[in-house]
Motif scaffolding. Structure first.
Motif, PDB file in Angstrom:
ATOM      1  N   MET A  31       0.845  -1.187   0.000  1.00 52.85           N
ATOM      2  CA  MET A  31       0.000   0.000   0.000  1.00 52.85           C
ATOM      3  C   MET A  31       0.878   1.233   0.000  1.00 52.85           C
ATOM      4  O   MET A  31       2.049   1.190   0.402  1.00 52.85           O
ATOM      5  CB  MET A  31      -0.948   0.012   1.198  1.00 52.85           C
ATOM      6  N   ASP A  50      -5.276   5.286   0.287  1.00 49.74           N
ATOM      7  CA  ASP A  50      -5.784   3.936   0.474  1.00 49.74           C
ATOM      8  C   ASP A  50      -5.884   3.668   1.972  1.00 49.74           C
ATOM      9  O   ASP A  50      -5.021   4.084   2.742  1.00 49.74           O
ATOM     10  CB  ASP A  50      -4.861   2.908  -0.189  1.00 49.74           C
ATOM     11  N   GLU A  80      -8.916  -1.613   4.906  1.00 48.30           N
ATOM     12  CA  GLU A  80      -9.313  -2.494   3.806  1.00 48.30           C
ATOM     13  C   GLU A  80      -8.498  -3.794   3.796  1.00 48.30           C
ATOM     14  O   GLU A  80      -8.853  -4.739   3.089  1.00 48.30           O
ATOM     15  CB  GLU A  80      -9.118  -1.790   2.453  1.00 48.30           C
ATOM     16  N   GLY A 125      -6.901  -3.845  -5.491  1.00 48.95           N
ATOM     17  CA  GLY A 125      -7.967  -2.912  -5.160  1.00 48.95           C
ATOM     18  C   GLY A 125      -8.469  -2.193  -6.402  1.00 48.95           C
ATOM     19  O   GLY A 125      -7.738  -2.007  -7.380  1.00 48.95           O
ATOM     20  N   LYS A 176     -10.314   1.370  -7.248  1.00 51.11           N
ATOM     21  CA  LYS A 176     -10.787   2.668  -6.765  1.00 51.11           C
ATOM     22  C   LYS A 176     -11.867   3.174  -7.725  1.00 51.11           C
ATOM     23  O   LYS A 176     -11.591   3.925  -8.649  1.00 51.11           O
ATOM     24  CB  LYS A 176      -9.614   3.647  -6.684  1.00 51.11           C
ATOM     25  N   CYS A 202      -3.968   0.814  -8.833  1.00 55.07           N
ATOM     26  CA  CYS A 202      -4.190   0.846  -7.387  1.00 55.07           C
ATOM     27  C   CYS A 202      -2.995   0.239  -6.651  1.00 55.07           C
ATOM     28  O   CYS A 202      -2.549  -0.875  -6.952  1.00 55.07           O
ATOM     29  CB  CYS A 202      -5.464   0.091  -7.032  1.00 55.07           C
ATOM     30  N   LEU A 260      -2.969  -0.611  -3.498  1.00 55.36           N
ATOM     31  CA  LEU A 260      -3.411  -1.509  -2.430  1.00 55.36           C
ATOM     32  C   LEU A 260      -3.675  -2.892  -3.018  1.00 55.36           C
ATOM     33  O   LEU A 260      -4.655  -3.112  -3.720  1.00 55.36           O
ATOM     34  CB  LEU A 260      -4.674  -0.949  -1.783  1.00 55.36           C
ATOM     35  N   HIS A 285     -11.272   5.182  -1.539  1.00 55.09           N
ATOM     36  CA  HIS A 285     -10.149   6.050  -1.878  1.00 55.09           C
ATOM     37  C   HIS A 285     -10.469   7.452  -1.379  1.00 55.09           C
ATOM     38  O   HIS A 285     -11.525   8.007  -1.676  1.00 55.09           O
ATOM     39  CB  HIS A 285      -9.930   6.068  -3.398  1.00 55.09           C
TER      40      HIS A 285
END
Length: 344
Positions: A117, A123, A127, A144, A146, A180, A182, A221
């Motif tokens: 991350m 982020d 999560e 992930g 967003k 993303c 994450l 996000h």
């Protein structure tokens, strides 16, 4: 049907293993690349502490300082983790890029499950359990998505949408958000795939190409509160060039002659038909010596032959490399050994 049954069995095995680890304390390594994000680190560590205690994780945090010029080192040293088992701080003497930072962080991770991350708190650390649960359901990589990006419209949102569209079309990837940061991975993904340049964003695509199971979940996000975004026009251009590189590596890594042969053949055919047309005109009594098409046809024929020969030499080099190293294209495998039951 057999493939589906095996997938269900593997998924059940992962869930049983995850339940056992949860009872003992699930080991999770969180890898965070950072560049001048000191203002966000204390809150980030604090929220990771809460995630660790709420989920009973045995959490390791690996912070890779990618050549920061702020007080990142002081902030990390001052933070005293409460439930995080350990914080590993790695500092590059100069900026080497996010791919190198993530690779170094993955090398230092001590858990079988690795979460990556960004450090800017766009982020959300909360999560992480959802990513872990999706991994436990049988995925090897979870990215992930967003859906609602809280970024500047022209500075990040539109370029990101365009880039994600290109990735889906060129690489035929089902992922909606390749950018993303994450993501969650099983350790073997990082053991098999090494990245450099800006290739970190393509890890799910590279993993899928090697047979790993890929998943994607929607994540929250939020707007950036501290620091300055590192995204710019140059990064978009580099991303497009890396996209073309990944496409070529996926499609023609072990058979470059297929690419250069088709390209060279196409150019050669154009030159050949141009020559046929000019020859027909010459036989009919027309002068062709001053026509630009004559030079163009000759160039296309020569370039076409050279491109085909380049592809042939590339193919021979790859074949020689594998013979010299007694190697072959390595397959991504899952090995399970079954011992015969002792009946005596």
């Amino acid at each position: 049907m057999e493939e589906k049954t095996e997938s269900m069995a593997i998924s059940k095995k992962h869930r049983q293993k995850a339940q056992t680890q949860t009872q003992e304390g699930r080991r999770v390594s969180v890898v965070i690349p950072a560049l001048n994000e000191a203002a966000s680190l204390s809150e980030l560590f604090s929220r990771l502490d809460r995630v660790a205690v709420d989920q009973k994780y045995r959490m390791q945090v690996v912070l890779v300082d990618d050549g920061s010029t702020d007080n990142t080192a002081e902030v990390v040293a001052a933070y005293e983790p409460t439930f995080i088992e350990s914080i590993v701080y790695i500092r590059f003497r100069r900026n080497l890029g996010k791919s190198v930072a993530l690779s170094e962080g993955a090398d230092q991770a001590n858990a079988e499950l690795i979460v990556t991350m960004d450090a800017d708190l766009q982020d959300q650390p909360e999560e992480i359990p959802r990513l872990v649960n999706t991994i436990d359901e049988g995925c090897d990589v979870v990215s992930g998505w967003k859906r609602r990006r809280n970024d500047p419209l022209f500075g990040k949102k539109i370029p990101s949408q365009v880039f994600n569209w290109l990735v889906r079309k060129v690489l035929r990837s089902p992922l909606k958000d390749i950018n993303c940061g994450l993501k969650a991975y099983r350790r073997e993904v990082w053991d098999e795939i090494r990245v450099y340049g800006e290739f970190h964003r393509f890890i799910p695509v590279l993993a899928a190409n090697r047979g790993f199971r890929i998943g994607e979940i929607e994540v929250e996000h939020r707007p950036r509160k501290q620091g300055v975004s590192k995204y710019g026009a140059s990064r978009f251009v580099k991303g497009v060039l890396d996209l073309l590189t990944v496409y070529f590596l996926n499609a023609y890594r072990y058979r470059p002659l297929h690419f250069f042969g088709v390209l060279g053949g196409f150019l050669g055919i154009l030159g050949f038909f141009g020559g046929v047309y000019l020859t027909t005109l010459w036989l009919l009594g027309h002068a062709i010596g001053t026509r630009p098409l004559l030079l163009l046809s000759a160039l296309l024929l020569i370039i076409g032959v050279q491109v085909v020969l380049f592809g042939l030499l590339s193919q021979l080099q790859i074949d020689l490399f594998h013979k010299t190293n007694r190697d072959r294209p390595k397959a991504s495998i899952v090995r399970r050994d079954f011992e015969r039951a002792n009946t005596t």
